[in-house]
Scaffold this motif. Sequence first.
Motif, PDB file in Angstrom:
ATOM      1  N   THR A   1      30.343  59.749  -0.129  1.00 55.34           N
ATOM      2  CA  THR A   1      30.437  61.131  -1.150  1.00 55.34           C
ATOM      3  C   THR A   1      31.730  60.855  -2.010  1.00 55.34           C
ATOM      4  O   THR A   1      31.574  61.402  -3.280  1.00 55.34           O
ATOM      5  N   LEU A   2      32.844  60.724  -1.550  1.00 53.80           N
ATOM      6  CA  LEU A   2      34.000  60.162  -2.384  1.00 53.80           C
ATOM      7  C   LEU A   2      33.828  59.384  -3.432  1.00 53.80           C
ATOM      8  O   LEU A   2      34.239  59.746  -4.653  1.00 53.80           O
ATOM      9  N   ARG A   3      33.133  58.234  -3.380  1.00 47.13           N
ATOM     10  CA  ARG A   3      33.035  57.375  -4.435  1.00 47.13           C
ATOM     11  C   ARG A   3      32.135  57.958  -5.600  1.00 47.13           C
ATOM     12  O   ARG A   3      32.266  57.715  -6.510  1.00 47.13           O
ATOM     13  N   LEU A   4      31.105  58.804  -4.993  1.00 47.38           N
ATOM     14  CA  LEU A   4      30.423  59.132  -6.110  1.00 47.38           C
ATOM     15  C   LEU A   4      31.271  60.431  -6.958  1.00 47.38           C
ATOM     16  O   LEU A   4      30.864  60.587  -8.255  1.00 47.38           O
ATOM     17  N   ARG A   5      31.988  61.124  -6.251  1.00 45.04           N
ATOM     18  CA  ARG A   5      32.682  62.060  -6.925  1.00 45.04           C
ATOM     19  C   ARG A   5      33.803  61.378  -7.908  1.00 45.04           C
ATOM     20  O   ARG A   5      33.841  61.810  -9.000  1.00 45.04           O
ATOM     21  N   ILE A   6      34.273  60.356  -7.602  1.00 44.72           N
ATOM     22  CA  ILE A   6      35.242  59.510  -8.493  1.00 44.72           C
ATOM     23  C   ILE A   6      34.459  59.054  -9.693  1.00 44.72           C
ATOM     24  O   ILE A   6      34.737  59.229 -10.748  1.00 44.72           O
ATOM     25  N   LEU A   7      33.266  58.478  -9.586  1.00 48.10           N
ATOM     26  CA  LEU A   7      32.398  57.943 -10.505  1.00 48.10           C
ATOM     27  C   LEU A   7      32.079  59.117 -11.517  1.00 48.10           C
ATOM     28  O   LEU A   7      32.027  58.889 -12.720  1.00 48.10           O
ATOM     29  N   ARG A   8      31.515  60.171 -10.839  1.00 51.10           N
ATOM     30  CA  ARG A   8      31.318  61.452 -11.956  1.00 51.10           C
ATOM     31  C   ARG A   8      32.398  61.606 -12.697  1.00 51.10           C
ATOM     32  O   ARG A   8      32.465  61.989 -14.053  1.00 51.10           O
ATOM     33  N   ALA A   9      33.473  61.756 -12.123  1.00 49.00           N
ATOM     34  CA  ALA A   9      34.794  62.334 -12.779  1.00 49.00           C
ATOM     35  C   ALA A   9      35.149  61.182 -13.820  1.00 49.00           C
ATOM     36  O   ALA A   9      35.752  61.574 -15.106  1.00 49.00           O
ATOM     37  N   LEU A  10      34.996  59.936 -13.520  1.00 49.42           N
ATOM     38  CA  LEU A  10      35.211  58.807 -14.641  1.00 49.42           C
ATOM     39  C   LEU A  10      34.277  58.879 -15.777  1.00 49.42           C
ATOM     40  O   LEU A  10      34.470  58.814 -16.947  1.00 49.42           O
ATOM     41  N   LEU A  11      33.091  58.986 -15.473  1.00 47.83           N
ATOM     42  CA  LEU A  11      31.933  59.221 -16.429  1.00 47.83           C
ATOM     43  C   LEU A  11      32.268  60.269 -17.294  1.00 47.83           C
ATOM     44  O   LEU A  11      31.972  60.135 -18.673  1.00 47.83           O
ATOM     45  N   GLU A  12      32.786  61.491 -16.817  1.00 46.85           N
ATOM     46  CA  GLU A  12      32.811  62.589 -17.500  1.00 46.85           C
ATOM     47  C   GLU A  12      34.247  62.705 -18.061  1.00 46.85           C
ATOM     48  O   GLU A  12      34.439  63.717 -18.706  1.00 46.85           O
ATOM     49  N   GLN A  13      34.878  61.760 -17.886  1.00 43.36           N
ATOM     50  CA  GLN A  13      36.592  61.560 -18.450  1.00 43.36           C
ATOM     51  C   GLN A  13      37.177  62.673 -17.965  1.00 43.36           C
ATOM     52  O   GLN A  13      38.088  63.514 -18.892  1.00 43.36           O
ATOM     53  N   LYS A  14      37.188  63.094 -16.672  1.00 42.06           N
ATOM     54  CA  LYS A  14      37.917  64.342 -15.924  1.00 42.06           C
ATOM     55  C   LYS A  14      39.046  63.682 -15.205  1.00 42.06           C
ATOM     56  O   LYS A  14      39.165  62.690 -14.996  1.00 42.06           O
ATOM     57  N   GLU A  15      39.878  64.597 -14.582  1.00 43.24           N
ATOM     58  CA  GLU A  15      41.005  64.158 -13.763  1.00 43.24           C
ATOM     59  C   GLU A  15      40.536  63.573 -12.579  1.00 43.24           C
ATOM     60  O   GLU A  15      39.777  64.025 -11.866  1.00 43.24           O
ATOM     61  N   THR A  16      41.004  62.368 -12.344  1.00 52.86           N
ATOM     62  CA  THR A  16      40.505  61.450 -11.303  1.00 52.86           C
ATOM     63  C   THR A  16      41.551  60.978 -10.366  1.00 52.86           C
ATOM     64  O   THR A  16      41.475  60.814  -9.208  1.00 52.86           O
ATOM     65  N   LEU A  17      42.908  61.371 -10.676  1.00 55.39           N
ATOM     66  CA  LEU A  17      43.946  60.693  -9.751  1.00 55.39           C
ATOM     67  C   LEU A  17      43.981  61.404  -8.456  1.00 55.39           C
ATOM     68  O   LEU A  17      44.428  60.828  -7.503  1.00 55.39           O
ATOM     69  N   PRO A  18      43.980  62.517  -8.357  1.00 55.25           N
ATOM     70  CA  PRO A  18      43.755  63.278  -6.885  1.00 55.25           C
ATOM     71  C   PRO A  18      42.646  62.836  -5.974  1.00 55.25           C
ATOM     72  O   PRO A  18      42.757  62.543  -4.790  1.00 55.25           O
ATOM     73  N   LEU A  19      41.542  62.405  -6.626  1.00 55.65           N
ATOM     74  CA  LEU A  19      40.509  61.757  -5.698  1.00 55.65           C
ATOM     75  C   LEU A  19      40.659  60.388  -5.507  1.00 55.65           C
ATOM     76  O   LEU A  19      40.621  59.908  -4.462  1.00 55.65           O
ATOM     77  N   ILE A  20      41.389  59.528  -6.442  1.00 55.68           N
ATOM     78  CA  ILE A  20      41.690  58.117  -6.058  1.00 55.68           C
ATOM     79  C   ILE A  20      42.557  58.216  -5.121  1.00 55.68           C
ATOM     80  O   ILE A  20      42.458  57.366  -4.309  1.00 55.68           O
ATOM     81  N   ASN A  21      43.728  58.802  -5.183  1.00 57.46           N
ATOM     82  CA  ASN A  21      44.809  58.765  -3.867  1.00 57.46           C
ATOM     83  C   ASN A  21      44.060  59.356  -2.690  1.00 57.46           C
ATOM     84  O   ASN A  21      44.494  58.551  -1.808  1.00 57.46           O
ATOM     85  N   SER A  22      43.251  60.150  -2.635  1.00 57.55           N
ATOM     86  CA  SER A  22      42.647  60.288  -1.379  1.00 57.55           C
ATOM     87  C   SER A  22      41.756  59.555  -0.875  1.00 57.55           C
ATOM     88  O   SER A  22      41.854  58.866   0.195  1.00 57.55           O
ATOM     89  N   TYR A  23      41.264  58.615  -1.839  1.00 54.21           N
ATOM     90  CA  TYR A  23      40.428  57.291  -1.462  1.00 54.21           C
ATOM     91  C   TYR A  23      41.078  56.315  -0.839  1.00 54.21           C
ATOM     92  O   TYR A  23      40.687  55.830   0.205  1.00 54.21           O
ATOM     93  N   TYR A  24      42.327  56.148  -1.395  1.00 53.88           N
ATOM     94  CA  TYR A  24      43.177  54.989  -0.878  1.00 53.88           C
ATOM     95  C   TYR A  24      43.874  55.588   0.530  1.00 53.88           C
ATOM     96  O   TYR A  24      43.980  54.544   1.329  1.00 53.88           O
ATOM     97  N   ALA A  25      44.233  56.840   0.512  1.00 56.48           N
ATOM     98  CA  ALA A  25      44.890  57.516   1.704  1.00 56.48           C
ATOM     99  C   ALA A  25      43.825  57.067   3.046  1.00 56.48           C
ATOM    100  O   ALA A  25      44.474  57.231   3.972  1.00 56.48           O
TER     101      ALA A  25
END
Length: 363
Positions: A49-73
């Motif tokens: 589910t987090l992967r899909l949230r990040i991909l949506r943010a990338l496609l819509e060019q929205k803020e991604t860093l909080p999601l990416i940091n959570s993914y790595y954590a």
Amino acid sequence: MENPPPTGCEQSTKTALDKLVPMFTKNHFEELETILASVDNDCGESEFTLRLRILRALLEQKETLPLINSYYAKNYPEVLIMRWDYSVEQKRAEIYHNNKADFNFVPLRHAIDSLVQLKSQALLQSPTFNLKPEEKQITLLFADRINEFSDLFEKNNNTALPRRKTSPLNMSFVDKERSGVSIYAGAETSIGGSRPIFRTNPTFGLMFSSRLSSDFLYEIGAKVRINSNDRDFDYLLYGRTETINSSASYSFGGSLGYKLYDNNDWIFYPKVGIYWESTATGLSEVIDSDNWWGNEYYNSSSIKFHNVNTMRSSLGFATMRHIKGKQYIGLEASYHYIPYNWDNSLLTNIQPNYASLQLFYRF
């Protein structure tokens, strides 16, 4: 996984997947968060589910860093790398079937994975998306360009990509699909009877073993008992009594077991076996034979051994402890019935009941 998913997780994920595929095909994400929130509610947040949230943010060019940091954590990159690795296994359908919860109930090579890879590849190639270093890095991961992802991760973080010490998946499943070889070493002793011919002696074996993923486990090979602690016995050869002290007994055959318990770390199973056994007497003779081949005559010779031949049957119980990969260490306790006096040339009565305890190493 540390905890089993709540009841209804698999069905909730299946329902969501039916909606997510057309949604990502058309890039219509209005209901995406509602669907993902429903899956998280039933299953808990996951890599999927987090992967899909990040991909949506990338496609819509929205803020991604909080999601990416959570993914790595949450160590999710390692989870996804293993998912991509398992997706190319020949037995991926069987692997998924036996580890559904570890794969978040998303079948390997599902259409949603293909869409994630395709759209991530498009993001990397499109001139209209100005990806930040962190975004490019994770997009390489989503596109299954693992070597490039690892190189960029190490460059951006000045550290090697962290590796998981123990996999969240049932890593031994693939290894259990492979056959193996088992080396046995132990001791065998007579039970019952008075003044037995064969007392406590060392035993060794080399067996080719079936895959461990099946409930039925079979082995085939050879075992030898070194008769270092035995008494003499009498053997009749051409009307003459020979007094024998045997050096060894050789067995050739196999066994069949059935798993009663298997949690990947431990396996418990009873087994039965049958072997042809030959106890060496040291008695042999050279047999000459005359042969014709066409118009030519030739002489040949062969050696005939006069051993005590019989059948060995076994009933045992074994346990195995997984070490790593295909490697196991085990212990087997068995009862053996060996009717030596089936051989009419044997003059001394040799009692037929024995017990053994053997360690074995499977690889």
